[in-house]
Design a protein around this motif. Structure first.
Motif, mmCIF file in Angstrom:
data_model
loop_
_atom_site.group_PDB
_atom_site.id
_atom_site.type_symbol
_atom_site.label_atom_id
_atom_site.label_comp_id
_atom_site.label_asym_id
_atom_site.label_seq_id
_atom_site.Cartn_x
_atom_site.Cartn_y
_atom_site.Cartn_z
ATOM 1 N N THR A 5 33.832 0.744 -3.940
ATOM 2 C CA THR A 5 34.312 -0.619 -3.703
ATOM 3 C C THR A 5 34.616 -1.327 -5.014
ATOM 4 O OG1 THR A 5 33.012 -0.733 -1.660
ATOM 5 C CG2 THR A 5 33.769 -2.816 -2.599
ATOM 6 N N GLU A 9 38.354 -2.689 -6.308
ATOM 7 C CA GLU A 9 38.667 -4.020 -6.835
ATOM 8 C C GLU A 9 39.453 -3.916 -8.136
ATOM 9 O OE1 GLU A 9 35.202 -6.400 -7.249
ATOM 10 O OE2 GLU A 9 35.078 -6.879 -5.115
ATOM 11 N N ARG A 12 43.064 -2.953 -7.476
ATOM 12 C CA ARG A 12 43.894 -4.074 -7.015
ATOM 13 C C ARG A 12 44.366 -4.925 -8.191
ATOM 14 N NH1 ARG A 12 40.227 -3.921 -2.641
ATOM 15 N NH2 ARG A 12 38.877 -5.547 -3.518
ATOM 16 N N ASP A 17 47.708 1.282 -5.764
ATOM 17 C CA ASP A 17 47.339 1.324 -4.341
ATOM 18 C C ASP A 17 46.293 2.385 -4.039
ATOM 19 O OD1 ASP A 17 49.293 -0.673 -3.323
ATOM 20 O OD2 ASP A 17 50.729 0.769 -4.117
ATOM 21 N N ASP A 45 42.864 -1.066 -0.914
ATOM 22 C CA ASP A 45 42.518 -1.854 0.269
ATOM 23 C C ASP A 45 42.089 -0.871 1.340
ATOM 24 O OD1 ASP A 45 42.184 -3.564 2.336
ATOM 25 O OD2 ASP A 45 44.262 -4.252 2.438
ATOM 26 N N SER A 50 44.169 -1.401 6.831
ATOM 27 C CA SER A 50 45.132 -1.019 5.812
ATOM 28 C C SER A 50 45.988 0.127 6.303
ATOM 29 C CB SER A 50 44.405 -0.602 4.529
ATOM 30 O OG SER A 50 45.283 0.032 3.637
#
Length: 366
Positions: A5, A9, A12, A17, A45, A50
């Motif tokens: 996770t 982040e 992003r 992607d 994501d 998504s």
């Protein structure tokens, strides 16, 4: 927050992607998988809504059971009969976007194949260091593993020294040390142990020889263990008798002084270059700058050499809390002897916690 996770982040922010993760150390860091065949896709994501779906993990039939036990459910697990890279690309379906890859580890052949499989809908984005940046800052559990590895390594060397070293071959001591670490629970050494007596110690990366360790010389031992997936690294220089020259004792105290200064300066904020300069200035002022040719230290974690670097050529990026680094100045006089003193240290906001516990007084061992 899981490591995947945190990485998502970062992706992003970099407008990537999906990140292709193929280096096994990085795969293990993100997924917990300890096998020899694995690949992961980290989706920026990764919510179910998504178009790219969840993070993915790929392995082969040999690891069906193991991957189910080790890889968490945030990853869609796939058992592949063919090529893992092809399976990863096919899992992306008709989607398109920016796919990050590690240009430092992906071969030219693999890159060409990846480009062929992805077609025009995907842009390949060099993203070396994306996982390494996360790995450089250790969490509480990682620091606990590294501390345990350091304690195990200390205990192993104590046992070997109790059996005596004079008259035994350097290679015999190295083997005994690595065997003792395994018997204490280590997966193995974190790197080939260095045991170097007398003039051989003037080689910073000396390989243990069949030569016997004589009395009244300096003996450098650089060793570490791999324990529960994490490494330790430590160096101590000993005397094998009381009749060590005054000069050798002075060089030892010089190196110890340089190391002490660097340990005092170590905290979040300075760059690796600045910290290197603290120790180097002490040694240069004593006229031995040319005899300290390597960097002050390096990061340690799942690999024994990882970021950050502490050296003259390191960048200006600051050391941060959670880094685990070595502080290891040395002076090497060709044809005579060498001295290196190394500790493993957790960086904090206001200082460092030394994880290696053996004495740094010039100790005489029999």
């Amino acid at each position: 927050m899981t490591r995947a996770t945190r990485l998502a982040e970062d992706l992003r922010e970099r407008e990537v992607d999906v990140l292709l993760v193929g280096t096994l150390i990085d795969v293990r860091y993100l997924t917990g998988f300890t096998g020899s065949s694995g690949l992961a896709l980290i989706v920026a994501d990764a919510a179910d809504r998504s178009k790219l779906g969840r993070h993915r993990f790929f392995t082969d039939f040999r690891y069906t059971t193991q991957s189910a036990e080790e890889v968490p459910d945030i990853f869609a697990r796939a058992i592949v009969t063919g090529d893992l890279l092809e399976a990863a690309v096919h899992s992306l379906g008709a989607a398109g976007g920016r796919l990050g890859f590690d240009e430092a580890s992906l071969t030219v052949k693999q890159h060409a194949r990846l480009r062929e499989l992805l077609g025009e809908r995907w842009e390949l984005v060099p993203s070396a260091g994306a996982v390494e940046r996360l790995r450089a800052v250790k969490d509480v559990a990682e620091i606990a593993h590294i501390r345990a590895a350091a304690e195990l390594a200390d205990e192993a060397l104590r046992g070997v020294l109790e059996d005596g070293v004079v008259g035994r071959a350097e290679r015999e001591i190295a083997i005994a040390l690595e065997l003792r670490m395994r018997r204490l629970g280590a997966e193995g050494p974190s790197f080939p142990s260095i045991v170097a007596a007398g003039a051989h110690g003037a080689l910073p990366h000396a390989q243990p020889r069949a030569d016997e360790i004589p009395k009244d010389v300096l003996l450098t031992i650089d060793w570490g263990t791999l324990y529960e997936g994490y490494c330790s690294d430590c160096t101590r220089t000993y005397a094998t008798g009381e009749r060590i020259s005054t000069e050798a004792r002075e060089i030892y105290e010089l190196v110890l002084s340089a190391q002490t200064r660097a340990l005092t300066a170590l905290r979040a904020g300075p760059s690796g270059r600045e910290l290197d300069a603290v120790a180097r200035e002490v040694i240069e002022r004593a006229g031995h700058g040319e005899h300290f040719g390597h960097g002050l230290g390096h990061g340690v974690g799942m690999e024994v050499h990882e970021g950050p670097r502490l050296s003259r050529t390191a960048g200006e990026e600051p050391i941060v809390a959670g880094n685990v680094v070595t502080i290891e100045p040395g002076v090497y006089l060709p044809g005579e002897y060498g001295v290196r003193i190394e500790d493993l240290v957790v960086v904090g906001e206001d200082g460092g916690e030394v994880l290696t516990g053996l004495s740094k007084d010039l100790t005489v061992i029999s």
